[in-house]
Write a protein that holds these residues in place. Structure first.
Motif, PDB file in Angstrom:
ATOM      1  N   UNK A 165      80.874  25.475 110.815  1.00 33.11           N
ATOM      2  CA  UNK A 165      80.101  26.502 110.055  1.00 33.11           C
ATOM      3  C   UNK A 165      80.864  27.860 110.064  1.00 33.11           C
ATOM      4  N   UNK A 166      81.222  28.044 111.498  1.00 27.81           N
ATOM      5  CA  UNK A 166      81.872  29.357 111.892  1.00 27.81           C
ATOM      6  C   UNK A 166      83.021  29.852 110.859  1.00 27.81           C
ATOM      7  N   UNK A 167      83.954  28.811 111.100  1.00 25.29           N
ATOM      8  CA  UNK A 167      85.168  28.844 110.530  1.00 25.29           C
ATOM      9  C   UNK A 167      85.195  29.111 109.001  1.00 25.29           C
ATOM     10  N   UNK A 168      84.314  28.448 108.236  1.00 26.91           N
ATOM     11  CA  UNK A 168      84.067  28.399 106.858  1.00 26.91           C
ATOM     12  C   UNK A 168      83.361  29.732 106.435  1.00 26.91           C
ATOM     13  N   UNK A 169      82.618  30.237 107.118  1.00 27.59           N
ATOM     14  CA  UNK A 169      81.948  31.543 106.900  1.00 27.59           C
ATOM     15  C   UNK A 169      82.701  32.680 107.190  1.00 27.59           C
ATOM     16  N   UNK A 170      83.394  32.683 108.371  1.00 29.17           N
ATOM     17  CA  UNK A 170      84.610  33.468 108.798  1.00 29.17           C
ATOM     18  C   UNK A 170      85.560  33.824 107.681  1.00 29.17           C
ATOM     19  N   UNK A 171      86.144  32.702 107.133  1.00 36.18           N
ATOM     20  CA  UNK A 171      87.301  32.840 106.328  1.00 36.18           C
ATOM     21  C   UNK A 171      86.840  33.284 104.990  1.00 36.18           C
TER      22      UNK A 171
END
Length: 213
Positions: free
Chosen positions: A135-141
């Motif tokens: 979740x974090x990776x997708x939203x951050x990117x």
């Protein structure tokens, strides 16, 4: 240093960035770069050891698939916390605009939790952490394509190889490879013994090698 969610969102939908703004301003004034840790959970988003809604889709269309202008899922509150935090502190983010910073100034390294292999910090499962990392990776990117995402610093307090356990989950994710296995950096934490620093680094590197990373 950590940006504790429960301090940033003391009441549902109400954000208080004052203390974190001051940290960021002080660090940049002294020429420091920041590795910000996304961590914490308001009590009103508690689901036993988990975070409420963390296994809900990332996007409002019921998928985890990124796309231009896609709306985030309000039923997954961790998504909102990550997006709000990164958008505030990224280069050309809300704080950068407020203080007219140079275009490159802002937080560009985001660590997803701290020592998730150590129960006082993370009481949910490694499968839950794999979900949190994705979740974090997708939203951050999506919020800042130039940001780097760091796997939560590993303490290795037991013989369990937490990194390998999480990678074993991500190995079954059809989109992991095209998303860099949802991480750009892996961190290890060592205390007390200089020798262990080298050993932990080697151990993490060999774990990544085993998965072709």
């Amino acid at each position: 240093w950590p940006i504790y969610w429960q301090w940033a969102e003391p009441e549902p939908g109400e954000w208080d960035w004052a203390r974190f703004d001051q940290h960021v301003l002080d660090d940049f004034r002294h020429g420091l770069q920041i590795n910000a840790i996304l961590i914490g959970r308001p009590e009103f988003y508690a689901d036993n050891a988990r975070i409420t809604g963390m296994h809900e889709p990332i996007y409002a269309d019921g998928t985890d698939t990124p796309g231009p202008e896609k709306a985030l899922n309000p039923d997954n509150p961790w998504v909102t916390y990550v997006q709000q935090t990164v958008d505030r502190y990224r280069p050309d983010g809300l704080l950068a605009q407020q203080y007219d910073w140079p275009e490159e100034q802002g937080i560009t390294v985001w660590e997803v939790w701290n020592e998730p292999d150590f129960a006082p910090f993370w009481e949910a499962t490694y499968t839950d952490y794999a979900r949190l990392l994705k979740i974090s990776y997708i939203v951050i990117k999506q919020t800042d394509p130039n940001a780097q995402v760091m796997f939560g610093g590993l303490l290795y307090p037991t013989e369990n190889n937490w990194l390998a356990l999480v990678l074993s989950v991500l190995a079954n994710d059809a989109f992991a490879e095209q998303n860099n296995w949802y991480m750009d950096i892996v961190a290890v934490h060592n205390y007390g013994d200089p020798w262990r620093s080298g050993w932990l680094t080697l151990y993490a590197r060999e774990t990544l090698n085993a998965y072709g990373l």
